[in-house]
Design an enzyme around this catalytic site. Structure first.
Site, PDB file in Angstrom:
ATOM      1  CG  HIS A  21      -1.914  -1.032   1.370  1.00  0.00           C
ATOM      2  ND1 HIS A  21      -2.064  -1.787   2.508  1.00  0.00           N
ATOM      3  CD2 HIS A  21      -2.851  -1.474   0.493  1.00  0.00           C
ATOM      4  CE1 HIS A  21      -3.063  -2.650   2.335  1.00  0.00           C
ATOM      5  NE2 HIS A  21      -3.556  -2.485   1.125  1.00  0.00           N
ATOM      6  CE  LYS A  45     -13.676  -6.072   1.250  1.00  0.00           C
ATOM      7  NZ  LYS A  45     -12.460  -5.573   0.613  1.00  0.00           N
ATOM      8  NE  ARG A  94      -2.614  -7.323  -4.345  1.00  0.00           N
ATOM      9  CZ  ARG A  94      -3.410  -7.515  -3.318  1.00  0.00           C
ATOM     10  NH1 ARG A  94      -2.909  -7.764  -2.146  1.00  0.00           N
ATOM     11  NH2 ARG A  94      -4.707  -7.464  -3.465  1.00  0.00           N
ATOM     12  CB  SER A 132      -4.290  -6.572   4.654  1.00  0.00           C
ATOM     13  OG  SER A 132      -3.903  -5.303   4.177  1.00  0.00           O
TER      14      SER A 132
HETATM   15  P1  ADP Z   1      -9.800  -3.614  -0.436  1.00  0.00           P
HETATM   16  O1  ADP Z   1     -10.400  -4.319   0.736  1.00  0.00           O
HETATM   17  O2  ADP Z   1     -10.577  -2.424  -0.909  1.00  0.00           O
HETATM   18  O3  ADP Z   1      -9.340  -4.499  -1.556  1.00  0.00           O
HETATM   19  P2  ADP Z   1      -7.066  -3.376   0.397  1.00  0.00           P
HETATM   20  O4  ADP Z   1      -6.597  -2.577   1.532  1.00  0.00           O
HETATM   21  O5  ADP Z   1      -6.907  -4.866   0.491  1.00  0.00           O
HETATM   22  O6  ADP Z   1      -8.540  -2.922   0.194  1.00  0.00           O
HETATM   23  O7  ADP Z   1      -6.408  -2.867  -0.942  1.00  0.00           O
HETATM   24  C1  ADP Z   1      -6.605  -1.582  -1.433  1.00  0.00           C
HETATM   25  C2  ADP Z   1      -6.026  -1.490  -2.824  1.00  0.00           C
HETATM   26  O8  ADP Z   1      -4.623  -1.668  -2.751  1.00  0.00           O
HETATM   27  C3  ADP Z   1      -6.535  -2.556  -3.797  1.00  0.00           C
HETATM   28  O9  ADP Z   1      -6.610  -1.982  -5.083  1.00  0.00           O
HETATM   29  C4  ADP Z   1      -5.480  -3.624  -3.739  1.00  0.00           C
HETATM   30  O10 ADP Z   1      -5.419  -4.351  -4.951  1.00  0.00           O
HETATM   31  C5  ADP Z   1      -4.243  -2.758  -3.552  1.00  0.00           C
HETATM   32  N1  ADP Z   1      -3.170  -3.492  -2.881  1.00  0.00           N
HETATM   33  C6  ADP Z   1      -3.227  -4.240  -1.775  1.00  0.00           C
HETATM   34  N2  ADP Z   1      -2.026  -4.764  -1.483  1.00  0.00           N
HETATM   35  C7  ADP Z   1      -1.194  -4.346  -2.452  1.00  0.00           C
HETATM   36  C8  ADP Z   1       0.195  -4.578  -2.755  1.00  0.00           C
HETATM   37  N3  ADP Z   1       0.941  -5.384  -2.025  1.00  0.00           N
HETATM   38  N4  ADP Z   1       0.698  -3.967  -3.829  1.00  0.00           N
HETATM   39  C9  ADP Z   1      -0.074  -3.189  -4.612  1.00  0.00           C
HETATM   40  N5  ADP Z   1      -1.359  -2.937  -4.411  1.00  0.00           N
HETATM   41  C10 ADP Z   1      -1.917  -3.510  -3.341  1.00  0.00           C
END
Ligand code: ADP
Length: 162
Positions: A21, A45, A94, A132
């Site tokens: 992130h 969620k 990703r 996460s």
């Molecule tokens: P959500 O629950 O909305 O998917 P996340 O916090 O899991 O929220 O992710 C938010 C955004 O960041 C999403 O677009 C996800 O694909 C992206 N994301 C999560 N982890 C990574 C990572 N390691 N590298 C790049 N983008 C990421």
């Protein structure tokens, strides 16, 4: 007031924030004057961390970047976009596995608000396996997560999982 094209919204759960992130936030802040990181309260969620904790962890890990603002996001992203008058949304991609869901979300959001555009950023290769969810799993099983999430988040995760 006209649409602000120099700002972008990066919405997500950030439960908790990972280096993936932070990499996306940093890249976005080079492309836009400022980035609004919008932390979805997302009760559906069942997040592990409260929205206050998720915001605090993000603020601590982005405090050196004055272009970043961290706020909570209740309800629909398009309503938030209209309220802030910012219609550029950042999401991270990703791998192919992210594509289907992200594509659906981007098109749905644009159906709801035609001005809204989603910009996809890819992280540094080292972070493409990071999520996460997997970090929480590793921590639950007693693994060291300090390589994957910033120190304040790792500390909070250890506290909450014990
Ligand atoms: P959500 O629950 O909305 O998917 P996340 O916090 O899991 O929220 O992710 C938010 C955004 O960041 C999403 O677009 C996800 O694909 C992206 N994301 C999560 N982890 C990574 C990572 N390691 N590298 C790049 N983008 C990421």
């Amino acid at each position: 007031m006209g649409v602000n094209h120099r700002r972008a919204i990066y919405p997500g759960s950030f439960d908790p924030v990972t280096f993936g992130h932070l990499d996306v936030i940093s890249r976005a802040s080079h492309l836009f004057d400022s980035v609004i990181v919008a932390v979805a309260t997302g009760e559906g969620k069942k997040p592990l961390f409260s929205v206050a904790d998720r915001i605090a962890m993000l603020k601590e890990s982005t405090s050196d970047n004055s272009a970043v603002e961290v706020v909570s996001l209740d309800g629909l992203l398009v309503d938030f976009a209209r309220k802030r008058n910012v219609f550029t949304v950042i999401r991270g991609l990703r791998a192919v596995s992210d594509f289907e869901f992200e594509f659906q979300m981007a098109l749905m959001n644009r159906k709801l608000e035609s001005r809204l555009e989603t910009v996809f950023l890819t992280p540094k290769e080292d972070y493409t396996y990071l999520s996460s969810r997997i970090v929480k799993e590793v921590s639950r099983l007693g693994g060291d997560v300090s390589l994957f999430i910033p120190a304040p988040a790792a500390k909070k995760l250890r506290e909450i999982i014990r």
